[in-house]
Design a protein around this motif. Structure first.
Motif, mmCIF file in Angstrom:
data_model
loop_
_atom_site.group_PDB
_atom_site.id
_atom_site.type_symbol
_atom_site.label_atom_id
_atom_site.label_comp_id
_atom_site.label_asym_id
_atom_site.label_seq_id
_atom_site.Cartn_x
_atom_site.Cartn_y
_atom_site.Cartn_z
ATOM 1 N N GLU A 51 0.828 -1.205 0.000
ATOM 2 C CA GLU A 51 0.000 0.000 0.000
ATOM 3 C C GLU A 51 0.861 1.253 0.000
ATOM 4 O O GLU A 51 1.772 1.399 0.816
ATOM 5 N N TRP A 52 0.538 2.164 -0.946
ATOM 6 C CA TRP A 52 1.257 3.431 -1.048
ATOM 7 C C TRP A 52 1.046 4.275 0.208
ATOM 8 O O TRP A 52 -0.058 4.324 0.752
ATOM 9 N N CYS A 53 2.084 4.968 0.627
ATOM 10 C CA CYS A 53 1.991 5.992 1.668
ATOM 11 C C CYS A 53 2.388 7.325 1.057
ATOM 12 O O CYS A 53 3.027 7.366 0.009
ATOM 13 N N GLN A 54 2.016 8.407 1.699
ATOM 14 C CA GLN A 54 2.325 9.736 1.192
ATOM 15 C C GLN A 54 3.814 10.045 1.280
ATOM 16 O O GLN A 54 4.356 10.756 0.449
ATOM 17 N N ASP A 55 4.478 9.507 2.296
ATOM 18 C CA ASP A 55 5.883 9.819 2.543
ATOM 19 C C ASP A 55 6.813 9.261 1.474
ATOM 20 O O ASP A 55 6.559 8.204 0.900
ATOM 21 N N CYS A 56 7.902 9.963 1.262
ATOM 22 C CA CYS A 56 8.985 9.464 0.425
ATOM 23 C C CYS A 56 9.966 8.702 1.308
ATOM 24 O O CYS A 56 9.934 8.822 2.533
ATOM 25 N N ASN A 58 8.833 -0.888 2.067
ATOM 26 C CA ASN A 58 9.356 -1.064 0.730
ATOM 27 C C ASN A 58 9.280 0.311 0.070
ATOM 28 O O ASN A 58 8.639 1.216 0.603
ATOM 29 N N HIS A 59 9.914 0.481 -1.056
ATOM 30 C CA HIS A 59 9.847 1.771 -1.741
ATOM 31 C C HIS A 59 10.053 1.582 -3.228
ATOM 32 O O HIS A 59 10.793 0.713 -3.665
ATOM 33 N N VAL A 60 9.331 2.375 -3.991
ATOM 34 C CA VAL A 60 9.459 2.384 -5.450
ATOM 35 C C VAL A 60 9.161 3.792 -5.941
ATOM 36 O O VAL A 60 8.654 4.632 -5.205
ATOM 37 N N ARG A 61 9.473 4.029 -7.188
ATOM 38 C CA ARG A 61 9.145 5.322 -7.795
ATOM 39 C C ARG A 61 7.638 5.422 -7.986
ATOM 40 O O ARG A 61 6.980 4.414 -8.264
ATOM 41 N N PRO A 62 7.064 6.618 -7.871
ATOM 42 C CA PRO A 62 5.612 6.772 -7.996
ATOM 43 C C PRO A 62 5.033 6.288 -9.327
ATOM 44 O O PRO A 62 3.866 5.936 -9.388
ATOM 45 N N GLN A 63 5.829 6.237 -10.375
ATOM 46 C CA GLN A 63 5.337 5.788 -11.682
ATOM 47 C C GLN A 63 5.118 4.279 -11.720
ATOM 48 O O GLN A 63 4.487 3.761 -12.633
ATOM 49 N N ARG A 64 5.643 3.568 -10.751
ATOM 50 C CA ARG A 64 5.569 2.107 -10.724
ATOM 51 C C ARG A 64 4.135 1.656 -10.486
ATOM 52 O O ARG A 64 3.407 2.238 -9.706
ATOM 53 N N HIS A 65 3.727 0.627 -11.167
ATOM 54 C CA HIS A 65 2.423 0.050 -10.957
ATOM 55 C C HIS A 65 2.512 -1.452 -11.198
ATOM 56 O O HIS A 65 3.489 -1.947 -11.737
ATOM 57 N N GLY A 66 1.535 -2.154 -10.758
ATOM 58 C CA GLY A 66 1.506 -3.599 -10.935
ATOM 59 C C GLY A 66 0.462 -4.217 -10.037
ATOM 60 O O GLY A 66 -0.151 -3.547 -9.205
ATOM 61 N N ARG A 67 0.265 -5.500 -10.195
ATOM 62 C CA ARG A 67 -0.792 -6.176 -9.441
ATOM 63 C C ARG A 67 -0.482 -6.328 -7.958
ATOM 64 O O ARG A 67 -1.347 -6.692 -7.188
ATOM 65 N N LYS A 120 10.357 14.797 -0.028
ATOM 66 C CA LYS A 120 11.277 14.946 -1.145
ATOM 67 C C LYS A 120 11.982 13.623 -1.393
ATOM 68 O O LYS A 120 12.440 12.969 -0.464
ATOM 69 N N GLY A 121 12.076 13.260 -2.642
ATOM 70 C CA GLY A 121 12.770 12.035 -2.993
ATOM 71 C C GLY A 121 12.163 11.390 -4.215
ATOM 72 O O GLY A 121 11.060 11.744 -4.647
ATOM 73 N N GLU A 122 12.878 10.440 -4.768
ATOM 74 C CA GLU A 122 12.425 9.749 -5.977
ATOM 75 C C GLU A 122 11.530 8.566 -5.675
ATOM 76 O O GLU A 122 10.835 8.075 -6.546
ATOM 77 N N HIS A 123 11.558 8.073 -4.437
ATOM 78 C CA HIS A 123 10.821 6.860 -4.087
ATOM 79 C C HIS A 123 9.792 7.140 -2.994
ATOM 80 O O HIS A 123 10.108 7.782 -1.999
ATOM 81 N N ARG A 124 8.584 6.630 -3.190
ATOM 82 C CA ARG A 124 7.554 6.698 -2.152
ATOM 83 C C ARG A 124 7.512 5.363 -1.422
ATOM 84 O O ARG A 124 7.834 4.311 -1.985
ATOM 85 N N LEU A 125 7.064 5.431 -0.190
ATOM 86 C CA LEU A 125 7.013 4.239 0.641
ATOM 87 C C LEU A 125 5.786 3.387 0.364
ATOM 88 O O LEU A 125 4.706 3.901 0.082
ATOM 89 N N LEU A 126 5.985 2.092 0.480
ATOM 90 C CA LEU A 126 4.927 1.096 0.413
ATOM 91 C C LEU A 126 4.965 0.317 1.725
ATOM 92 O O LEU A 126 6.046 0.081 2.273
ATOM 93 N N ARG A 127 3.816 -0.088 2.199
ATOM 94 C CA ARG A 127 3.777 -0.836 3.457
ATOM 95 C C ARG A 127 2.904 -2.077 3.326
ATOM 96 O O ARG A 127 1.996 -2.140 2.507
ATOM 97 N N GLY A 128 3.186 -3.098 4.132
ATOM 98 C CA GLY A 128 2.298 -4.236 4.334
ATOM 99 C C GLY A 128 2.562 -5.545 3.643
ATOM 100 O O GLY A 128 1.999 -6.553 4.026
ATOM 101 N N GLY A 129 3.378 -5.586 2.606
ATOM 102 C CA GLY A 129 3.612 -6.840 1.896
ATOM 103 C C GLY A 129 2.506 -7.142 0.897
ATOM 104 O O GLY A 129 1.511 -6.426 0.811
ATOM 105 N N SER A 130 2.681 -8.214 0.137
ATOM 106 C CA SER A 130 1.681 -8.570 -0.875
ATOM 107 C C SER A 130 1.484 -10.073 -0.946
ATOM 108 O O SER A 130 2.233 -10.837 -0.341
ATOM 109 N N ALA A 131 0.495 -10.474 -1.726
ATOM 110 C CA ALA A 131 0.203 -11.893 -1.904
ATOM 111 C C ALA A 131 1.328 -12.618 -2.635
ATOM 112 O O ALA A 131 1.439 -13.837 -2.565
ATOM 113 N N ALA A 132 2.185 -11.889 -3.314
ATOM 114 C CA ALA A 132 3.308 -12.497 -4.032
ATOM 115 C C ALA A 132 4.545 -12.659 -3.143
ATOM 116 O O ALA A 132 5.504 -13.300 -3.539
#
Length: 142
Positions: free
Chosen positions: A71-76, A123-132, A99-111
């Protein structure tokens, strides 16, 4: 996501808000037995997104805080210990860096392995990243 939030008056949670909502008053890594609360690679055959509420909710009644999708979070991406770098930050809900190139993700996934399904997992990825394996949980400011 940000456009959706603007149109609906919602927003992404801060990292601290997300963790508070996930923990729901607990201090443990999980709010229950991982197989009962989180979709992960050990209990999800197709490793894809599952329907909401297929596992037990936490004490706040929130489903799928762990597993299912990151899940995306507002913070970088920044230091997890905000007080060390921002001693004047709010003690109630300190904000991470915006400020930063990567936004935070939390919680893990089914994969992911079940070890990723814990309240403190980041976890962290660039905001343009998407996927299942990436989603979001919008919040409303009272």
């Amino acid at each position: 996501i940000q456009e959706f939030n603007i149109l609906t008056g919602l927003r992404l949670p801060t990292e601290r808000e997300w963790e508070y909502a996930c923990r729901a008053g607990t201090t443990t890594a999980r709010y229950g037995v991982v197989s009962a609360i989180a979709w992960n690679s050990q209990n999800c055959i197709n490793h894809g997104t599952q329907s909401v509420a297929g596992k037990l909710p936490n004490a706040l009644g929130l489903y799928d805080m762990l597993g299912n999708v990151w899940e995306w979070c507002q913070d970088c991406l920044g230091s997890y210990h905000y007080m060390a770098i921002r001693p004047t930050a709010s003690l109630v809900n300190p904000r991470g860096t915006m400020k930063g190139e990567h936004r935070l993700l939390r919680g893990g996934s089914a994969a992911d392995d079940s070890s990723f399904c814990r309240a403190s997992q980041r976890n962290h990825v660039r905001p343009q990243r998407h996927g299942r394996s990436i989603g979001f949980r919008a919040v409303r400011t009272p």
